[in-house]
Design an enzyme around this catalytic site. Structure first.
Site, PDB file in Angstrom:
ATOM      1  N   ASP A 295       1.125  -1.172   0.251  1.00 42.65           N
ATOM      2  CA  ASP A 295      -0.231   0.101   0.472  1.00 42.65           C
ATOM      3  C   ASP A 295       0.656   1.088   0.244  1.00 42.65           C
ATOM      4  O   ASP A 295       1.902   0.908  -0.179  1.00 42.65           O
ATOM      5  CB  ASP A 295      -0.996  -0.213   1.360  1.00 42.65           C
ATOM      6  CG  ASP A 295      -1.989   1.200   1.032  1.00 42.65           C
ATOM      7  OD1 ASP A 295      -2.223   1.645   0.315  1.00 42.65           O
ATOM      8  OD2 ASP A 295      -3.253   0.569   1.592  1.00 42.65           O
TER       9      ASP A 295
HETATM   10  C1  BGC Z   1      -4.923   3.140   0.245  1.00 43.44           C
HETATM   11  C2  BGC Z   1      -5.218   1.863  -0.891  1.00 43.44           C
HETATM   12  C3  BGC Z   1      -5.056   2.994  -2.217  1.00 43.44           C
HETATM   13  C4  BGC Z   1      -3.589   3.616  -2.598  1.00 43.44           C
HETATM   14  C5  BGC Z   1      -3.593   4.370  -3.632  1.00 43.44           C
HETATM   15  C6  BGC Z   1      -4.052   4.041   0.216  1.00 43.44           C
HETATM   16  O1  BGC Z   1      -3.743   5.203   0.490  1.00 43.44           O
HETATM   17  O2  BGC Z   1      -4.871   2.647   1.406  1.00 43.44           O
HETATM   18  O3  BGC Z   1      -6.049   1.421  -0.880  1.00 43.44           O
HETATM   19  O4  BGC Z   1      -4.961   1.645  -3.656  1.00 43.44           O
HETATM   20  O5  BGC Z   1      -4.005   4.644  -1.077  1.00 43.44           O
HETATM   21  O6  BGC Z   1      -4.191   5.233  -4.047  1.00 43.44           O
END
Ligand code: BGC
Length: 781
Positions: A295
């Site tokens: 993530d």
């Molecule tokens: C989120 C993810 C997301 C990623 C990219 C993160 O903060 O937890 O679910 O895909 O950002 O935007």
């Protein structure tokens, strides 16, 4: 529609190849691959192996690094030129995607195309209901179609990969991201996970007009302590295997090409560096073949988590655990440090190679070496396709859940009321109708509740609107410092005088009207990432507005909009009808109006237990029963311990009768099956949908098992008076579970209860027997 789209994309492909074709492509056309890895006769794996052999350590470290791109081409072209990224996220302009790709495939030594990822959560340009709303349709085929359209739009602008679906099982509505998933149940969650993967990817990775699915967040993120986003998670293995992991396993079985690891510590080990989770379970037990991405900043976060010593240590530990790619704001630790770590003997080169191979294989499977560019002109046509809006309207209709309908207050009769007021903070808010996690929408074409009702009633009524109250916005902290199109910036706050004026204006409008449609709920940014709440009450002055309008004695129907269950007791006491609409997307208002006036009959069901009070949380139907089950309803002395609405609940404008289940076959022996069937009759006067649900319960065995568990469902449409037989198959996969003492999947023989019905309170009951002796059961592979 679909075949037309495929043909259009094939044409787009031809056009794309003429856009600055790279050396490999040109020579291939002449029948001679420029390099072994440009030889399309080899398998993607063989080509990836060949390319890997040509790569330096620095090139490999760049390949496993991904950066957010919020900014101009000029700012990111040097990043691509530096070789420190194999992927970018958050670029959505096809012209910029092509320009960045041109740098990668023309200027770089090995001409390796970039893979572009994005949060395609519930639509790209056409926005569909938020995922929890899609799950409320209990219609995997519709949800598959939704993600197929989303994929088509995303691919048309040059994206290759969605960070979606979110398949986290969530049982705590305080957690803001509950809106992004399919709710509380592993069986429903698994069905929705697999449907979405099929929708995004099509029959195989690399299918035209499709993109790679990236189910997330592996694993356990939704169980954050206190529902506080990003907080630690402690989950017993029994919960992990029986509740949290099944949707991931279903997504992997459906062929998901990517998985995103979760942010938080799982039982004290960061998920991003959890070798047991990412390698033993995900690859060993589930058979996952794709690549894992962290993530955002998940790799570097290990330092904040007091797990890794520094960023270099963090990069080594996540890749060694099986997290292949690092998603990063700014320079990735992997790009900066992994080559040196290999040279210093801190990371076996084979471990880095393994990650690179997985990523390159995906790029080959997507056809990026043959076709790195996208047709910029064709994108516009795909994004404007009216057929996509039709899919959005149908999906929004299927997501609607009728919570209350006393005295058949709904449907309304068009034309019966000459003056109609549509009131509430969200009544005419286009952005709120779209819900969180939408960025590329077209605001003008988004239909609000007011617009939907106005258009539906046409000249037969005067329809007016007023907000009455203003809701305080929640700007997610991660977006505070950056500007992303579509992320709501706080609107100026009303001062006290304006607030009083608006309130009175709305009440006066209600007073002058024959019918009030009142929207209540949460603004769209009150759920989603960084949007957890400590209570579930209606925010702001909404209850006061409801009281003031209720006191007028007019006919009032309520439309609730939120991404989570809310405490609605006072509204439920007094409103005759409540239609829950989640956030319906681009055509949300049209769908709501059609349901209010009976053009469609709501048939969605809650994918989550709806509590009476936040104090009951977590509350879910598939709980175990312990001491004194008769007192189950009295687990608190101050409020009932039953929920406001049970899992699987939802009314209709018609009525259904569901007969006692009939069991065929049995006892259930290894390799055998039994069937459970029931007769469903529409006993009312309108056509409507029922979601027929099957629940089972193991009476005794080697573990205490939940009081009931969903194991089958069918959403069917019946005409008035129509009767249909619905059949469920029960095999060992239905009765198996993961046993915490045996530490494996097992089947326990004995008697099982089975219920069929219209919710998790289904009362049509029978039993069946699982024969033989206690035995191991097949796992996921
Ligand atoms: C989120 C993810 C997301 C990623 C990219 C993160 O903060 O937890 O679910 O895909 O950002 O935007």
């Amino acid at each position: 529609m679909r075949s037309f789209k495929l043909a259009a994309m094939a044409l787009a492909g031809v056009a794309a190849m003429s856009f600055g074709a790279n050396a490999g492509t040109a020579q291939q056309a002449a029948g001679k691959p420029a390099t072994p890895w440009h030889n399309a006769a080899l398998s993607p794996e063989q080509r990836a192996q060949a390319l890997l052999r040509a790569m330096t350590l620095e090139e490999k470290a760049g390949q496993v690094s991904q950066q957010f791109m919020f900014g101009a081409f000029e700012q990111f072209a040097p990043v691509v030129r530096s070789g420190k990224v194999g992927s970018l996220l958050f670029v959505t302009d096809p012209a910029i995607i092509n320009r960045l790709q041109k740098v990668a495939v023309e200027e770089m030594r090995l001409k390796i195309p970039l893979i572009f990822g994005y949060d395609v959560i519930h639509g790209f340009r056409t926005i569909f209901p938020v995922p929890i709303g899609n799950a409320a349709s209990w219609d995997p085929a519709s949800v598959e179609q939704v993600q197929q359209v989303a994929a088509e739009e995303a691919r048309a602008v040059g994206l290759h990969w969605a960070f979606s679906p979110m398949v986290d099982i969530a049982r705590d509505p305080r957690w803001g991201r509950i809106v992004e998933g399919a709710g509380e149940d592993p069986f429903l969650g698994a069905a929705m996970a697999a449907a979405q993967v099929r929708g995004f990817q099509g029959p195989a990775i690399g299918t035209p007009s499709h993109i790679i699915a990236g189910p997330k967040h592996f694993a356990g993120y939704a169980a954050a302590d206190g529902g506080r986003d990003y907080d630690s998670v402690y989950i017993a293995d029994t919960q992990l295997y029986n509740v949290i992991l099944p949707p991931f396993a279903a997504a992997v079985q459906a062929g998901a090409g990517n998985i995103m690891s979760a942010y938080m510590d799982l039982n004290d080990v960061p998920a991003v560096a959890n070798h047991w989770l990412l390698t033993d379970v995900l690859r060993g037990q589930m058979g996952f073949q794709g690549w894992v991405v962290s993530d955002a900043n998940g790799t570097k976060n290990q330092v904040i988590q007091h797990f890794a010593r520094d960023e270099a240590d963090a990069a080594v530990r996540s890749i060694a655990a099986g997290n292949d790619m690092e998603m990063s704001f700014g320079p990735a630790a992997s790009a900066e440090t992994l080559a040196a770590s290999v040279r210093a003997g801190k990371l076996p080169q084979a471990t880095l190679d393994r990650a690179v191979l997985r990523i390159l294989t995906a790029k080959f499977r997507m056809g990026l070496f043959e076709q790195p560019f996208v047709d910029e002109a064709a994108a516009k046509t795909v994004l404007a396709d009216p057929a996509h809006r039709a899919v959005a309207q149908r999906a929004a209709e299927r997501a609607l859940v009728l919570l209350k309908n006393d005295g058949d207050a709904l449907p309304l009769v068009a034309g019966a009321n000459k003056r109609v007021a549509v009131i509430g903070a969200m009544a005419n808010s286009k952005r709120d109708m779209l819900g969180p996690w939408a960025f590329q929408y077209d605001l003008p074409e988004t239909v609000t509740v007011f617009e939907g009702v106005r258009d539906r009633l046409g000249a037969s009524a005067t329809v007016e609107t007023a907000p009455g109250v203003q809701l305080k916005r929640n700007v997610p902290s991660m977006f505070e410092s950056i500007t992303i199109p579509g992320v709501a910036k706080p609107e100026p706050r009303w001062d006290a005088a304006r607030a009083a004026r608006e309130f009175e204006r709305a009440v006066a409008l209600a007073k002058a009207s024959d019918l009030v449609i009142l929207t209540l709920g949460e603004a769209e940014d009150m759920s989603g990432e960084g949007a957890s709440r400590a209570d579930l009450k209606l925010p702001g002055d909404q209850l006061r507005l409801f009281d003031a309008i209720g006191a007028l004695g007019k006919k009032v129907v309520v439309v609730t909009m939120s991404g989570r269950p809310l405490e609605l007791d006072q509204v439920l006491d007094r409103a005759p009808a409540i239609l829950h609409a989640w956030y319906g997307g681009t055509r949300g208002g049209t769908a709501i109006a059609r349901a209010l006036f009976g053009d469609v009959n709501p048939g969605g069901k809650l994918p989550i237990t709806w509590p009476r009070s936040v104090g009951q949380v977590p509350i879910y139907y598939a709980h175990n029963t312990t001491h004194s089950p008769k007192e189950q309803a009295k687990r608190y002395w101050d409020i009932p311990s039953t929920p406001q609405f049970e899992f699987g609940y939802g009314l209709s404008y018609t009525r259904f009768a569901i007969s006692e289940p009939r069991i065929t076959g049995g006892p259930l022996l290894p390799g055998g099956r039994i069937t459970v069937s029931t007769e469903v009759t529409n006993t009312g006067t309108r056509a409507g949908d029922e979601v027929v649900q099957l629940y089972i319960h193991q009476r005794a065995g080697r573990a205490s098992r939940p009081v009931r568990e969903l194991k089958g469902f069918h959403r069917i449409t019946l005409q008035p008076g129509e009767r249909r037989s619905v059949t469920f198959d029960v095999g060992e996969n239905v009765v198996r579970y993961w046993n915490g003492a045996v530490k494996d999947w097992v089947v326990d023989p004995g008697t099982f209860d089975v219920w069929v019905g219209a919710s998790s309170n289904a009362d049509q009951h029978a039993t069946f027997v699982v024969g033989g002796s206690p035995r191991p059961a097949k796992g996921w592979k």
